[in-house]
Scaffold this active site. Structure first.
Site, short mmCIF file in Angstrom:
data_model
loop_
_atom_site.label_atom_id
_atom_site.label_comp_id
_atom_site.label_asym_id
_atom_site.label_seq_id
_atom_site.Cartn_x
_atom_site.Cartn_y
_atom_site.Cartn_z
N LYS A 37 -8.62 -3.04 5.35
CA LYS A 37 -8.79 -3.56 3.99
C LYS A 37 -7.74 -4.62 3.68
CE LYS A 37 -9.07 0.59 2.03
NZ LYS A 37 -9.63 1.92 2.28
N ASP B 204 -15.69 0.72 6.31
CA ASP B 204 -14.73 1.70 5.81
C ASP B 204 -15.34 2.56 4.70
OD1 ASP B 204 -11.99 2.84 5.50
OD2 ASP B 204 -12.21 1.97 3.51
N HIS C 146 0.86 -1.18 0.00
CA HIS C 146 0.00 0.00 0.00
C HIS C 146 0.90 1.23 0.00
CE1 HIS C 146 -3.43 2.60 0.85
NE2 HIS C 146 -2.60 3.27 1.62
N ARG D 15 -15.23 10.92 6.35
CA ARG D 15 -13.98 11.61 6.71
C ARG D 15 -13.72 12.77 5.77
NH1 ARG D 15 -9.85 7.07 6.31
NH2 ARG D 15 -8.35 8.77 6.43
N SER E 179 -8.49 2.46 8.31
CA SER E 179 -8.94 2.34 6.93
C SER E 179 -7.99 1.48 6.09
CB SER E 179 -9.05 3.74 6.31
OG SER E 179 -9.43 3.65 4.96
#
Length: 448
Positions: free
Chosen positions: A189, A163, A84, A170, A185
């Site tokens: 995931k 999420d 990520h 958000r 978040s």
């Protein structure tokens, strides 16, 4: 039994929420029994009061369990990996890294996002390839991983539904940069992907969410702790985000640069990130004994063409016609016979002789975003052909009047003010000294 307003008041007053209270809140979000104003109030309370490490762990776990959690065949047990990135300019790392890892025997169920604000989204880049389908069911993902080894897909409806609600909230409540909420978040995931190992590319610098190394290090440590807390071997690389990654920014242009990289012609900075992140994952899965061996394996499969073959197979498995995939991956292809080319190109000229000292990636990203390469709110379309191509690199000597940037645009055309902004992005030093390229990766955090 505590009510949602009781939980909001408790967090508002700076108290610690118990595991049961966090579970109650996430269940109310998922079941749509919490009012939008209550969700917004809780997010703001978390933003202002923060969360302790144990609260963040529970928040992340409950978000992950709010929907489906993927399961894999036993023989893949130690091989399912992902990465990520916290978002950058020209960040096309996933397009090269996923197939490279697949060529090294890993299984990569990469669930990616779309671009928002000035950062581009991996899914938008891939959708510039005609036929590429980012929507795949859990069963289809297993099938693609079995046959190819990697896929790059969007979040399914049943994966971490809490999420989806909180992420949209958000944005609307200005709580995007809350460390506990960012951690929950991202890691929820990845947890729902049932990974063996995860690497995080946490960026810092003027074109990143966090401007300095210390802030990025704090986020990286939270993410690493939350990932390891879910039983995923999690590490992080802290990398600079000042200029651009590679030379191209914009969806179609970044696909072309990724394909060129997979053909062995990649820019050094992009390859540094691909090799470092890939090497870390190979090390964390036990496929190699140290980072340098991991980096070499990733480099070998990119330069040798094995990663390119995986990318071609992944395109076909995700809906791209076999002739199109083969053409894009061939040695001497005309990319624009397949990918959309912008109607207009414009070259900007250097205003002085000297050595290129700096190129402000944030300015480039913001201008091409406004020209249609990005979106200002979720769901808006993007123009895949819009982008910018750097014609010079840091440390290069340029002559006054030489082209340094090629802008690809359609409608709207760049305004005079935008052209002035772009020209200010280039800093040329009149001294005779040339600059050495600096490493992008400042630090690496490995799991204990």
């Amino acid at each position: 039994m505590l009510s949602i307003p009781d939980l909001i008041k408790k967090k508002r007053d700076g108290e610690k929420l118990s595991d049961e209270e966090i579970k109650l809140f996430i269940e109310a979000v998922t079941a749509n029994t919490a009012q939008p104003c209550q969700i917004g109030a809780m997010l703001m309370a978390i933003y202002l009061r923060g969360m302790e490490s144990a609260e963040i762990q529970t928040l992340t776990r409950e978000m992950m369990l709010s929907g489906d959690v993927m399961s894999w065949p036993n023989e893949w047990k130690k091989l399912v990996v992902d990465k990520h990135s916290t978002g950058g300019v020209g960040d096309k790392v996933s397009l090269v890294l996923a197939p490279a890892l697949a060529a090294c025997r890993c299984k990569v169920p990469m669930i990616s996002g779309r671009g928002l604000a000035h950062t581009g989204g991996t899914l938008d880049k891939l959708e510039s390839i005609p036929g590429f389908n980012i929507q795949q069911t859990s069963e289809q993902i297993v099938g693609i991983l079995d046959s190819v080894g990697c896929c790059i897909v969007g979040q399914t409806e049943r994966l971490v539904p809490a999420d989806r609600v909180m992420y949209a909230m958000r944005d609307a409540t200005s709580t995007v940069d809350s460390l506990p909420l960012i951690t929950g978040s991202i890691i929820s995931k990845k947890g729902a992907e049932s990974l063996s190992a995860l690497v995080l590319d946490v960026k810092f610098g003027r074109a990143a969410l966090y401007k300095d190394l210390q802030s990025a290090r704090e986020l990286a440590q939270l993410l690493v702790d939350a990932g390891n807390g879910l039983g995923i071997r999690t590490g992080a690389a802290l990398s600079q985000m000042e200029c651009t990654i590679g030379r191209c920014v914009g969806n179609s242009l970044e696909v072309i640069e990724s394909l060129e990289t997979l053909k062995g012609n990649g820019p050094d900075d992009l390859m540094e990130l691909v090799e470092t992140l890939g090497g870390m994952l190979l090390m964390m899965t036990g496929l190699v004994s140290d980072l340098s061996e991991g980096k070499k394996q990733i480099s070998d499969v990119v330069i040798g063409g094995a990663a390119l073959s995986k990318f071609q197979a992944m395109m076909q498995a995700q809906g791209v016609a076999s002739e199109t995939a083969a053409s894009l991956c061939s040695a001497h292809t005309d990319y624009y016979s397949i990918l959309r080319k912008s109607e207009h190109q414009m070259e900007l000229k250097a205003s002085a002789d000297g050595v290129v000292q700096d190129i402000d990636g944030l300015i480039l990203a913001q201008v091409i975003h406004k020209l249609g390469a990005g979106r200002s709110k979720a769901g808006m379309p993007v123009n895949h052909s819009v982008g910018a191509e750097l014609l010079v690199s840091l440390g290069q000597r340029v002559k006054k009047g030489a082209s340094w940037l090629r802008l690809h645009y359609e409608d709207p055309a760049p305004s005079q003010d935008q052209i002035v902004q772009l020209q200010k992005a280039l800093t040329v030093d009149h001294s005779e000294t040339t600059q050495q390229r600096q490493s992008l990766v400042a630090e690496v955090l490995l799991p204990q």
